[in-house]
Design an enzyme around this catalytic site. Structure first.
Site, PDB file in Angstrom:
ATOM      1  NE  ARG A 165      -2.575  -1.051   3.409  1.00 54.78           N
ATOM      2  CZ  ARG A 165      -2.492  -2.138   4.176  1.00 54.78           C
ATOM      3  NH1 ARG A 165      -2.949  -3.288   3.735  1.00 54.78           N
ATOM      4  NH2 ARG A 165      -1.977  -2.075   5.373  1.00 54.78           N
ATOM      5  CD  GLU A 205       2.795  -7.725  19.592  1.00 52.43           C
ATOM      6  OE1 GLU A 205       2.157  -7.984  20.626  1.00 52.43           O
ATOM      7  OE2 GLU A 205       2.310  -7.173  18.587  1.00 52.43           O
TER       8      GLU A 205
END
Length: 177
Positions: free
Chosen positions: A62, A99
């Site tokens: 994007r 993460e």
């Protein structure tokens, strides 16, 4: 002077996507409205016009949407940053921790130079991990990272903290989910 469009009204909110508890900010209505899409390019161009940007970097996919027209408007090179194995020429990679696991980004070895003034562009600043990796990839080429630009910033996720002091410019801010 023409009044600026309220770009937020072109962002669709989709609850529980891609998983429960997430409020997704969908940019496709903005992209489908030429006047709004042009407004984004115009505002970013106005902000960066005098900053002598020589290269505009964006991570797939994007970010490409906003970075390519901005690079043209600034008379700068557009540099795509891709996932491993997607670029056809010799690449340099940056590996970073997420993460839950790790990831990598690559760019062509000849894409930026030590005298470049780089702008990094993406559609959204959330936690900042991908853009922080783009900053490091650019810095490994000894280029100067001038700023990072975003259509949307989710300020409540504190992504700016991972920008290593880099200037951050965002057109739309959400201070709470």
């Amino acid at each position: 002077m023409t009044e600026e469009l309220d770009l937020k009204k072109y962002i669709r909110e989709i609850p529980d996507f891609p998983k429960p508890g997430i409020l997704f900010r969908d940019i496709t209505p903005l992209l489908a409205e030429p006047k709004a899409f042009q407004e984004v390019t115009d505002r970013l161009t106005a902000y960066y016009r005098e900053k002598q940007i020589t290269a505009v970097l964006a991570a797939e996919a994007r970010g490409f949407i906003f970075a390519a027209p901005l690079a043209l408007a600034l008379g700068a090179r557009f540099i795509p940053i891709r996932k491993p194995g997607k670029l056809p020429f010799e690449t340099k990679a940056f590996h970073y921790e997420l993460e839950y696991g790790s990831d990598s980004l690559e760019m062509h070895t000849d894409s930026i130079h030590s005298d470049d003034r780089v702008l990094i562009v993406d559609d959204l600043l959330a936690t900042g991990g991908t853009i922080a990796a783009c900053i490091e990839l650019a810095k490994h080429s000894q280029a100067e990272v001038v700023s990072c630009a975003f259509l949307i910033e989710l300020a409540f996720l504190n992504g700016r903290e991972k920008m290593n002091g880099c200037d951050v410019y965002s057109l739309i801010h959400y201070d709470a989910e």
